[in-house]
Design an enzyme around this catalytic site. Sequence first.
Site, mmCIF file in Angstrom:
data_model
loop_
_atom_site.group_PDB
_atom_site.id
_atom_site.type_symbol
_atom_site.label_atom_id
_atom_site.label_comp_id
_atom_site.label_asym_id
_atom_site.label_seq_id
_atom_site.Cartn_x
_atom_site.Cartn_y
_atom_site.Cartn_z
ATOM 1 N N HIS A 128 1.006 -1.133 -0.152
ATOM 2 C CA HIS A 128 0.026 -0.021 0.068
ATOM 3 C C HIS A 128 1.028 1.349 -0.128
ATOM 4 O O HIS A 128 1.271 1.623 1.017
ATOM 5 C CB HIS A 128 -1.023 0.026 1.306
ATOM 6 C CG HIS A 128 -2.083 0.844 1.210
ATOM 7 N ND1 HIS A 128 -3.450 0.646 0.999
ATOM 8 C CD2 HIS A 128 -1.729 2.296 1.248
ATOM 9 C CE1 HIS A 128 -3.873 1.871 1.026
ATOM 10 N NE2 HIS A 128 -3.031 2.833 1.263
ATOM 11 N N HIS A 187 1.191 4.986 -2.653
ATOM 12 C CA HIS A 187 0.571 5.474 -3.735
ATOM 13 C C HIS A 187 1.805 6.300 -4.611
ATOM 14 O O HIS A 187 2.852 6.871 -4.081
ATOM 15 C CB HIS A 187 -0.373 6.753 -3.404
ATOM 16 C CG HIS A 187 -1.417 6.377 -2.584
ATOM 17 N ND1 HIS A 187 -2.728 5.927 -3.533
ATOM 18 C CD2 HIS A 187 -1.617 5.900 -1.571
ATOM 19 C CE1 HIS A 187 -3.596 5.510 -2.733
ATOM 20 N NE2 HIS A 187 -3.064 5.311 -1.483
ATOM 21 N N HIS A 211 -9.763 0.813 -0.541
ATOM 22 C CA HIS A 211 -9.500 1.830 0.335
ATOM 23 C C HIS A 211 -11.075 1.662 1.235
ATOM 24 O O HIS A 211 -12.099 1.990 0.620
ATOM 25 C CB HIS A 211 -9.410 3.170 0.185
ATOM 26 C CG HIS A 211 -7.932 3.270 -0.303
ATOM 27 N ND1 HIS A 211 -7.074 2.504 -1.375
ATOM 28 C CD2 HIS A 211 -6.782 4.201 0.283
ATOM 29 C CE1 HIS A 211 -5.992 3.167 -1.440
ATOM 30 N NE2 HIS A 211 -5.791 4.186 -0.419
ATOM 31 N N GLU A 253 -10.848 3.868 6.909
ATOM 32 C CA GLU A 253 -10.194 4.769 7.253
ATOM 33 C C GLU A 253 -10.626 6.045 7.705
ATOM 34 O O GLU A 253 -10.741 6.188 8.821
ATOM 35 C CB GLU A 253 -8.955 5.203 6.139
ATOM 36 C CG GLU A 253 -7.868 6.082 6.273
ATOM 37 C CD GLU A 253 -7.382 6.677 5.062
ATOM 38 O OE1 GLU A 253 -6.165 7.259 5.136
ATOM 39 O OE2 GLU A 253 -7.781 6.644 4.167
ATOM 40 N N ASP A 301 2.005 4.135 2.658
ATOM 41 C CA ASP A 301 1.008 4.911 2.181
ATOM 42 C C ASP A 301 1.784 6.267 1.285
ATOM 43 O O ASP A 301 1.580 5.949 0.155
ATOM 44 C CB ASP A 301 0.137 5.483 3.392
ATOM 45 C CG ASP A 301 -1.379 5.794 2.964
ATOM 46 O OD1 ASP A 301 -1.472 5.595 1.668
ATOM 47 O OD2 ASP A 301 -2.023 6.466 3.379
ATOM 48 N N ASP A 302 1.852 7.409 1.700
ATOM 49 C CA ASP A 302 2.556 8.412 1.208
ATOM 50 C C ASP A 302 3.557 8.846 1.984
ATOM 51 O O ASP A 302 3.621 10.004 2.901
ATOM 52 C CB ASP A 302 1.501 9.644 0.995
ATOM 53 C CG ASP A 302 0.103 9.367 0.233
ATOM 54 O OD1 ASP A 302 0.080 8.693 -0.836
ATOM 55 O OD2 ASP A 302 -0.750 9.359 0.870
#
Length: 319
Positions: A8, A10, A188, A191, A269-270
């Site tokens: 996961h 991006h 997703h 969250e 994630d980021d």
Amino acid sequence: MIAKAELHCHLEGSIPPALARELALRNGLELPPGLMGEDGFYVWKDFLSFLAAYDLVCTTLRSARDFGDVLYSYLAGAAREGAVYVEMFCSPERPAALGIAYGAWLEALAEAIDRARRDFGIEGRIIIICIRHLGPERALAMARAMVAEPHRYVVGFGMGGDEARFTPLDFAPAYRLAHEAGFGCTVHAGEVMGPESVWAAIRDLPVTRIGHGVRSAEDPALVTELARRGIVLEVCPGSNVALGLYPDRASHPLHRLIDAGVRVTLNSDDPPFFHTTLGTEYELAGLDEAALKRIARTAIEASFADAATRRRLLGEMEP
């Protein structure tokens, strides 16, 4: 160093400040002062400023080569932290808006994967993601394009974006098309929105994984169902804390989910936006080495790579 795997992350969210500067220079752009801190991460103070910073960084991408350089950079950094496998979330929306053909974009990403394997021994794969708030019609068109133009490194279909918009059922046609064509599916959920979003996802979509999914911990019946079905959560603690879902890592439900028998993986994630890396997530998880090795093996087992690649990677990992 523990061999790690990530499911996961991006693509646009993985651009480190140093590379953003390089891309801006290459493309004749000027990034505003104050966007980047001296610690190698981006500066933002709340969700809206995070989105603004994210969009600014994305403007540095102008060509297929730029996207490929981002993927190579991420794989190189992850490999230095012990990663042997990474699945990257890649949305065709941004390259399409720039006039970059889908095939040319994919080939740039594939070249980056091949180069990273040669240079660092890491495997990379691509999950094509639709953007939820752009609607189910766009998602279906994206799934059709993915199925019509298969690529050896495109292994899955997923969805990011605003969880409050539409319902999982609205996207069932896109997911059904991807699933029936043999692609792995993730989404997703759980969250920003609560357990009900995860219930809807596992009821209405052919998913074997949930992106984030941590709000499932609020519903004991859902936790039991996830454990029973073996659905894997792509957990991103650093992201969840940075965005204010939980005040700190000690409050995060990672350990409760594991103790309840839910299969989890650790992800970034980021990462440069959330002051983290894949290695940091493993380091700060508060788990012993045996538990971290189990999480890494779960990530390979739950990956959308072909069976031969999964077997090889699992065979190379310490038990």
